[in-house]
Design a protein around this motif. Structure first.
Motif, PDB file in Angstrom:
ATOM      1  N   TYR A 158      -0.119  -5.939   2.237  1.00 29.82           N
ATOM      2  CA  TYR A 158      -0.741  -6.165   0.928  1.00 29.82           C
ATOM      3  C   TYR A 158      -2.087  -6.885   1.010  1.00 29.82           C
ATOM      4  O   TYR A 158      -2.576  -7.398   0.009  1.00 29.82           O
ATOM      5  CB  TYR A 158       0.226  -6.875  -0.023  1.00 29.82           C
ATOM      6  N   LYS A 161      -6.551  -4.026  -0.505  1.00 27.97           N
ATOM      7  CA  LYS A 161      -6.528  -4.046  -1.970  1.00 27.97           C
ATOM      8  C   LYS A 161      -7.563  -3.065  -2.497  1.00 27.97           C
ATOM      9  O   LYS A 161      -8.508  -2.724  -1.794  1.00 27.97           O
ATOM     10  CB  LYS A 161      -6.834  -5.446  -2.483  1.00 27.97           C
ATOM     11  N   ALA A 180      -2.447  -3.049  -4.330  1.00 29.62           N
ATOM     12  CA  ALA A 180      -2.359  -3.656  -2.996  1.00 29.62           C
ATOM     13  C   ALA A 180      -1.465  -2.741  -2.167  1.00 29.62           C
ATOM     14  O   ALA A 180      -0.546  -2.097  -2.700  1.00 29.62           O
ATOM     15  CB  ALA A 180      -1.788  -5.067  -3.076  1.00 29.62           C
TER      16      ALA A 180
END
Length: 189
Positions: A158, A161, A180
């Protein structure tokens, strides 16, 4: 959120993700509704993600999720790490237009890793008929990454993005969404 009006020229300069949304939900004055979204691997044809507005609403209701503006415009994707080595990704977006004609429905997408721009995309749907349902397919060439960068991304869930900015009439921002991404070993997950 400030009252500043952001233009395509503004967002094309971004080299890192925005900290906040740049427009409110009610900025969508032309009544565009996203109905269905699919992501596929262009190399294999495999569908990696598919959802519809109806499925999303049912899932949120089932979970008893409190819906706030930010959660409506944010998504976390989990993809197989093999995707980082593919040549391209295709997306198909089905959307509905409100009662007014829409000129120059433009999507600018910026993808970042740890606050560094990986790749930017800029697509334009020239005209949408009032009260119409439309399908928009976009092909994304994957950013050229070194093996070291791929491994770092795999080990940083994550931290990739994206910001997706939507404009109409050449410079009116009507939507801003965030995502993300995590890249995992699908065989183990």
């Amino acid at each position: 959120m400030s009252d500043k009006k952001y233009t395509p020229q503004d967002v094309l300069k971004y080299n890192k993700p925005t900290e906040a949304f740049l427009c409110p939900l009610n900025a969508n004055t032309v009544g565009i509704q996203f109905l269905e979204f699919k992501i596929r691997n262009c190399d294999s044809g495999e569908v990696l993600f598919h959802t519809s507005a109806e499925e999303t609403a049912k899932e949120l209701l089932k979970q008893g999720t409190t819906i706030d503006e930010d959660s409506l415009r944010s998504i976390n994707y989990k993809f197989d790490k093999a995707m980082l080595r593919s040549k391209g990704i295709g997306t198909t977006l089905t959307f509905k237009v409100g009662p007014k004609p829409v000129k120059n429905f433009r999507m600018i997408e910026r993808h970042y890793f740890k606050e560094k721009l990986l790749k930017g995309f800029d697509f334009n749907f020239k005209f949408c008929i009032p009260n119409s349902q439309n399908t928009w397919e976009c092909i994304y060439s994957m950013p050229e990454l070194t093996e070291e960068e791929i491994i770092e991304i795999e080990n940083s869930p994550y931290q990739v993005k994206s910001d997706s900015f939507y404009f109409v009439n050449d410079d009116e921002m009507i939507m801003h969404n965030k995502a993300a991404y995590a890249y995992v070993d699908a065989k183990k997950d």
